[in-house]
Design an enzyme around this catalytic site. Structure first.
Site, PDB file in Angstrom:
ATOM      1  N   ASP A 115       2.483 -14.006  12.914  1.00  0.00           N
ATOM      2  CA  ASP A 115       1.349 -14.631  12.235  1.00  0.00           C
ATOM      3  C   ASP A 115       0.423 -13.520  11.734  1.00  0.00           C
ATOM      4  OD1 ASP A 115      -0.914 -15.978  11.418  1.00  0.00           O
ATOM      5  OD2 ASP A 115      -0.911 -17.381  13.096  1.00  0.00           O
ATOM      6  N   LYS A 145      -7.580 -15.144  16.584  1.00  0.00           N
ATOM      7  CA  LYS A 145      -7.838 -14.721  15.199  1.00  0.00           C
ATOM      8  C   LYS A 145      -9.303 -14.379  14.942  1.00  0.00           C
ATOM      9  CE  LYS A 145      -3.901 -17.513  13.878  1.00  0.00           C
ATOM     10  NZ  LYS A 145      -3.385 -18.738  13.253  1.00  0.00           N
ATOM     11  N   HIS A 156      -2.705   9.925  -1.630  1.00  0.00           N
ATOM     12  CA  HIS A 156      -2.816   8.604  -2.240  1.00  0.00           C
ATOM     13  C   HIS A 156      -2.674   8.662  -3.758  1.00  0.00           C
ATOM     14  CE1 HIS A 156      -3.831   5.530   0.846  1.00  0.00           C
ATOM     15  NE2 HIS A 156      -3.996   6.608   1.582  1.00  0.00           N
ATOM     16  N   GLU A 196       0.838  -1.198   0.000  1.00  0.00           N
ATOM     17  CA  GLU A 196       0.000   0.000   0.000  1.00  0.00           C
ATOM     18  C   GLU A 196       0.871   1.246   0.000  1.00  0.00           C
ATOM     19  OE1 GLU A 196      -3.382   2.438   2.566  1.00  0.00           O
ATOM     20  OE2 GLU A 196      -2.853   0.392   3.136  1.00  0.00           O
TER      21      GLU A 196
END
Length: 531
Positions: free
Chosen positions: A418, A342, A516, A210
């Site tokens: 992770d 998670k 952006h 990004e």
């Protein structure tokens, strides 16, 4: 049936029979069988007192079978190239377009095929040799990945030439990071900073695709450093695991709950739990009931490891111990989702999981204007309307922030964490207040569930280890076990603080779209789309 089909069938039978053994062994057995059977036949034929008669006896029959089998096997060595090189039969001249993906012609493999590679690839394609057994069969992880890659190309009819192969230590990932590898994905790593945190400077590695993200965090770091730095506090360090149990009745489940939560029983349970590891130390057990189902949430310290495996082993030990007093206890699952791993959950948001950290900084008013290009008043108003009220209207669970997940994910990938644990690790509430008579800005981030480690998992890989080393937290801290993982958690929180500050400033100043368009949009892609 023509000679090409006969050769193909013999080759297929040979692959099916010999796939489990290396080529050198099967060829050797065939040669030994041929020589011994030939010698026996010659001896029988030269023996005047014993002539071959039909029907053949048991020994003669076995000798003839061995002789024929050996001859057919050796002839099939010539049948393989014949079957592969023959052009496909086609009645309409369109054989190439109708070929199945598995019939793609073999192409040279990286580094060139070694002896026996072609047979192994053919066995994987046919299903005679499962792909996941290549490493144990060959004893060479790099070669296994190379042959698996080639088999995948033939099976699917699609190559993976753009997926890098060289440069990865395939032995290092065996049994730790990834199964059945065929290559690795490249991700650019940028460095933001220096982040001035607790009196020390950190250059923060971020793996992301990004555009504008690293630049934004870098601007936040500059504003923090120009205002004297940020301060962090680690509130708690406790990984959790919560098995799901079923008892014959709700009353029996309540009895087990009272047993494990009783202070008088904690020492005995902790002794059993702590046997599983040198670093895993039980801190507490909290239970919840749903009818006759019981969920026991174990929390423990795990040293410099993230600690999921460590706490799971300790939980198994305790469950075995509890069966002595509660033999009617049925263990449904080692994880009952009360952990909670998670998933965005209230229990993690309230109780915490992993490292719970608060990080704060006071940004000077002149820095807000010169570096962030906005005002203290606008930032405070924006945070209330967007991060607090807007998130509440959305029904957010731990999502009272601008983009904590962006920074957490980029840091997690760069340092071998992770990535899926970004879900709970990104739970964050960002608070902004005007201080010093409204001249300066106080900003803080509270993150109750940062799950990180500096040993185990992806931290063993060279690239990720290099990023950990850049932060000064590579490996375990032998002098103070757990210190490196705790420091990494504070760096994560400090980086989130910088990212929140910069993005909120861009939004308040109306610069988000402009930034952006400059950093997150490729001019090449735009040109292609226009054409």
């Amino acid at each position: 049936m023509d000679a090409r089909r006969i050769g193909g069938r013999i080759a297929a039978a040979r692959r099916a029979l010999t796939a489990p053994l290396p080529m050198r062994i099967t060829n050797g057995l065939a040669m030994v069988s041929l020589v011994l059977s030939s010698c026996d036949l010659l001896r029988l034929c030269s023996d005047r007192n014993r002539h071959l008669r039909f029907p053949l006896g048991g020994r003669e029959f076995a000798t003839v079978v061995c002789q024929l089998g050996s001859v057919l096997y050796l002839l099939s060595l010539f049948g393989v190239p014949i079957a592969q090189s023959a052009p496909p039969a086609s009645g309409d001249g369109d054989g190439d377009s109708r070929r199945s993906p598995a019939a793609v012609a073999p192409a040279p493999m990286p580094d060139g095929p070694d002896d026996g590679d072609e047979e192994i690839v053919a066995a994987v394609v046919s299903g005679a040799l499962p792909s996941h057994r290549l490493e144990s069969r060959l004893g060479d992880c790099r070669r296994a990945a190379r042959l698996r890659r080639e088999a995948l190309r033939r099976i699917t009819g699609r190559g993976v030439e753009g997926l890098p192969f060289e440069g990865m230590d395939y032995q290092a990932i065996l049994g730790q990071c990834c199964e059945m590898p065929v290559g690795y994905v490249q991700l650019p790593v940028g460095v933001a900073g220096p982040l001035l945190l607790d009196g020390r400077q950190y250059h923060v590695p971020m793996a992301t695709t990004e555009g504008c993200l690293v630049a934004s965090v870098n601007r936040g770091c500059r504003a923090i450093a120009a205002s004297g730095g940020a301060v962090s506090v680690l509130l708690r360090d406790a990984m959790s695991r919560a098995p799901a149990l079923k008892l014959p009745s709700a009353k029996r489940a309540a009895e087990l709950k009272m047993f494990v939560e009783a202070p008088s029983n904690f020492e005995a349970l902790a002794t059993v739990f702590n046997k599983s590891s040198r670093f895993g130390r039980l801190q507490g057990i909290k239970c919840a009931l749903a009818g006759r189902n019981l969920y026991m949430r174990f929390t423990c310290s795990t040293g410099d490891a993230m600690g999921m495996n460590m706490v799971s082993k300790g939980v198994e030990n305790v469950l075995g111990y509890l069966l002595n007093n509660f033999p009617d206890m049925d263990v449904i699952s080692i994880s009952g989702n009360y952990c909670s791993d998670k998933k965005p959950t209230a229990v993690n948001w309230i109780e915490g999981r992993g490292k719970s950290v608060v990080c704060e900084a006071t940004i000077k008013g002149k820095v807000v204007q010169s570096v962030l290009k906005t005002t203290v008043e606008k930032l405070v108003e924006l945070n209330i309307i967007k991060n607090l009220a807007g998130s509440a209207i959305a029904g957010a669970l731990g999502g009272f922030n601008a983009h904590a997940s962006n920074i957490v994910t980029a840091l997690f990938i760069a340092t071998g964490q992770d990535p899926a644990q970004n879900v709970e690790s990104s739970q964050c509430i960002t608070m902004l207040e005007a201080v010093n008579d409204g001249k300066d800005l106080h900003i803080s981030v509270t993150m109750p569930s940062i799950e990180v480690g500096t040993i185990g998992g992806g931290t063993c890989l060279a690239s990720q280890a290099a990023c950990l080393n850049l932060l000064g937290v590579k490996g375990s801290n032998h002098g103070s076990p757990g210190a490196n993982a705790r420091l990494l958690a504070t760096v994560v929180a400090g980086s989130v603080l910088a990212g929140e500050l910069s993005l909120l400033a861009a939004l308040a100043a109306g610069q988000l779209v402009k930034s952006h368009m400059k950093y997150n949009r490729s001019s090449k892609d735009v040109a292609k789309a226009a054409s």
